[in-house]
Structure formats: C-alpha cells, structure tokens
Design a protein around this motif. Sequence first.
Motif, PDB file in Angstrom:
ATOM      1  N   ARG A  17     -12.969  19.016 -19.869  1.00  0.00           N
ATOM      2  CA  ARG A  17     -11.802  19.411 -20.663  1.00  0.00           C
ATOM      3  C   ARG A  17     -10.616  19.830 -19.799  1.00  0.00           C
ATOM      4  O   ARG A  17      -9.578  20.194 -20.316  1.00  0.00           O
ATOM      5  CB  ARG A  17     -12.170  20.560 -21.607  1.00  0.00           C
ATOM      6  CG  ARG A  17     -13.172  20.129 -22.680  1.00  0.00           C
ATOM      7  CD  ARG A  17     -13.473  21.236 -23.624  1.00  0.00           C
ATOM      8  NE  ARG A  17     -14.329  22.204 -22.936  1.00  0.00           N
ATOM      9  CZ  ARG A  17     -14.423  23.477 -23.259  1.00  0.00           C
ATOM     10  NH1 ARG A  17     -13.726  23.972 -24.240  1.00  0.00           N
ATOM     11  NH2 ARG A  17     -15.222  24.291 -22.597  1.00  0.00           N
ATOM     12  N   SER A  18     -10.766  19.800 -18.491  1.00  0.00           N
ATOM     13  CA  SER A  18      -9.712  20.260 -17.589  1.00  0.00           C
ATOM     14  C   SER A  18      -8.767  19.121 -17.228  1.00  0.00           C
ATOM     15  O   SER A  18      -9.150  17.955 -17.218  1.00  0.00           O
ATOM     16  CB  SER A  18     -10.327  20.804 -16.303  1.00  0.00           C
ATOM     17  OG  SER A  18     -11.128  21.917 -16.572  1.00  0.00           O
ATOM     18  N   ASP A  19      -7.531  19.487 -16.914  1.00  0.00           N
ATOM     19  CA  ASP A  19      -6.560  18.530 -16.407  1.00  0.00           C
ATOM     20  C   ASP A  19      -6.872  18.309 -14.934  1.00  0.00           C
ATOM     21  O   ASP A  19      -6.624  19.181 -14.096  1.00  0.00           O
ATOM     22  CB  ASP A  19      -5.147  19.082 -16.601  1.00  0.00           C
ATOM     23  CG  ASP A  19      -4.103  18.129 -16.080  1.00  0.00           C
ATOM     24  OD1 ASP A  19      -4.024  17.005 -16.614  1.00  0.00           O
ATOM     25  OD2 ASP A  19      -3.386  18.494 -15.128  1.00  0.00           O
ATOM     26  N   LYS A  20      -7.465  17.179 -14.607  1.00  0.00           N
ATOM     27  CA  LYS A  20      -7.990  16.959 -13.264  1.00  0.00           C
ATOM     28  C   LYS A  20      -6.936  17.061 -12.156  1.00  0.00           C
ATOM     29  O   LYS A  20      -7.204  17.687 -11.129  1.00  0.00           O
ATOM     30  CB  LYS A  20      -8.754  15.647 -13.217  1.00  0.00           C
ATOM     31  CG  LYS A  20     -10.064  15.762 -13.996  1.00  0.00           C
ATOM     32  CD  LYS A  20     -10.868  14.518 -13.938  1.00  0.00           C
ATOM     33  CE  LYS A  20     -12.149  14.550 -14.696  1.00  0.00           C
ATOM     34  NZ  LYS A  20     -12.375  15.536 -15.694  1.00  0.00           N
ATOM     35  N   PRO A  21      -5.737  16.482 -12.305  1.00  0.00           N
ATOM     36  CA  PRO A  21      -4.752  16.660 -11.227  1.00  0.00           C
ATOM     37  C   PRO A  21      -4.395  18.140 -10.974  1.00  0.00           C
ATOM     38  O   PRO A  21      -4.207  18.548  -9.830  1.00  0.00           O
ATOM     39  CB  PRO A  21      -3.527  15.875 -11.716  1.00  0.00           C
ATOM     40  CG  PRO A  21      -4.110  14.835 -12.622  1.00  0.00           C
ATOM     41  CD  PRO A  21      -5.257  15.532 -13.309  1.00  0.00           C
ATOM     42  N   THR A  22      -4.336  18.929 -12.027  1.00  0.00           N
ATOM     43  CA  THR A  22      -4.037  20.347 -11.867  1.00  0.00           C
ATOM     44  C   THR A  22      -5.174  21.067 -11.164  1.00  0.00           C
ATOM     45  O   THR A  22      -4.943  21.899 -10.277  1.00  0.00           O
ATOM     46  CB  THR A  22      -3.767  20.995 -13.239  1.00  0.00           C
ATOM     47  OG1 THR A  22      -2.680  20.302 -13.863  1.00  0.00           O
ATOM     48  CG2 THR A  22      -3.423  22.466 -13.097  1.00  0.00           C
ATOM     49  N   VAL A  23      -6.403  20.760 -11.530  1.00  0.00           N
ATOM     50  CA  VAL A  23      -7.563  21.375 -10.882  1.00  0.00           C
ATOM     51  C   VAL A  23      -7.599  21.000  -9.406  1.00  0.00           C
ATOM     52  O   VAL A  23      -7.816  21.853  -8.538  1.00  0.00           O
ATOM     53  CB  VAL A  23      -8.879  20.961 -11.586  1.00  0.00           C
ATOM     54  CG1 VAL A  23     -10.091  21.414 -10.800  1.00  0.00           C
ATOM     55  CG2 VAL A  23      -8.922  21.522 -12.997  1.00  0.00           C
ATOM     56  N   MET A  27      -7.354  23.727  -6.419  1.00  0.00           N
ATOM     57  CA  MET A  27      -8.447  23.863  -5.459  1.00  0.00           C
ATOM     58  C   MET A  27      -7.967  23.591  -4.034  1.00  0.00           C
ATOM     59  O   MET A  27      -8.370  24.279  -3.099  1.00  0.00           O
ATOM     60  CB  MET A  27      -9.607  22.935  -5.819  1.00  0.00           C
ATOM     61  CG  MET A  27     -10.328  23.330  -7.092  1.00  0.00           C
ATOM     62  SD  MET A  27     -11.007  24.994  -7.030  1.00  0.00           S
ATOM     63  CE  MET A  27     -12.206  24.849  -5.735  1.00  0.00           C
ATOM     64  N   ALA A  28      -7.112  22.596  -3.857  1.00  0.00           N
ATOM     65  CA  ALA A  28      -6.584  22.295  -2.529  1.00  0.00           C
ATOM     66  C   ALA A  28      -5.779  23.473  -1.993  1.00  0.00           C
ATOM     67  O   ALA A  28      -5.871  23.820  -0.810  1.00  0.00           O
ATOM     68  CB  ALA A  28      -5.726  21.038  -2.569  1.00  0.00           C
ATOM     69  N   THR A  29      -5.018  24.119  -2.868  1.00  0.00           N
ATOM     70  CA  THR A  29      -4.237  25.280  -2.453  1.00  0.00           C
ATOM     71  C   THR A  29      -5.141  26.442  -2.079  1.00  0.00           C
ATOM     72  O   THR A  29      -4.967  27.076  -1.031  1.00  0.00           O
ATOM     73  CB  THR A  29      -3.265  25.702  -3.572  1.00  0.00           C
ATOM     74  OG1 THR A  29      -2.374  24.614  -3.844  1.00  0.00           O
ATOM     75  CG2 THR A  29      -2.471  26.927  -3.172  1.00  0.00           C
ATOM     76  N   VAL A  30      -6.129  26.719  -2.925  1.00  0.00           N
ATOM     77  CA  VAL A  30      -7.037  27.839  -2.669  1.00  0.00           C
ATOM     78  C   VAL A  30      -7.845  27.611  -1.390  1.00  0.00           C
ATOM     79  O   VAL A  30      -7.968  28.502  -0.550  1.00  0.00           O
ATOM     80  CB  VAL A  30      -7.982  28.063  -3.876  1.00  0.00           C
ATOM     81  CG1 VAL A  30      -9.103  29.014  -3.537  1.00  0.00           C
ATOM     82  CG2 VAL A  30      -7.196  28.580  -5.062  1.00  0.00           C
TER      83      VAL A  30
END
Length: 66
Positions: A17-23, A27-30
């Motif tokens: 259910r997540s917006d994959k590009p946003t995830v 994650m890349a930022t974190v």
Amino acid sequence: MAAKPDDVARIREWGSRSDKPTVIDAMATVIGTDLRQDVARIASPTLVQGTWIAYQDHAPPPRFNV
C-alpha cells in the motif's frame, strides 16, 4: 528484523500500500545520511536515538519471497 510469519505478512501488506518511490527516497536518505558529526552541534536538549543492530552478531535472516 521481523522473523515471525505474522509480522512479515503485516509488513508485506504495508509495502503493497506504500508509494514505492517515496519509500525508496526516504530509505536512501535515512541509510545514506551520516549525522554523527552534526550531533555535536545540537545546542538544545535532544533525545538522539541510534541503532545498535550493526554491532550485533546475528545469523543471516531468513529469505522471504517479496
């Protein structure tokens, strides 16, 4: 670090259910941002949390078909 089948199923449902590009961007930022040097400049009382998992000796996680 989810190992119980019910937890894995729940996490997989969240992912569907997540917006994959946003995830991916989050994650890349974190994962890719090292704030250790910046933490020393914090002047106000702050709770800083980090992960200990990198310093633990764990067996390889079970492989799940995602």
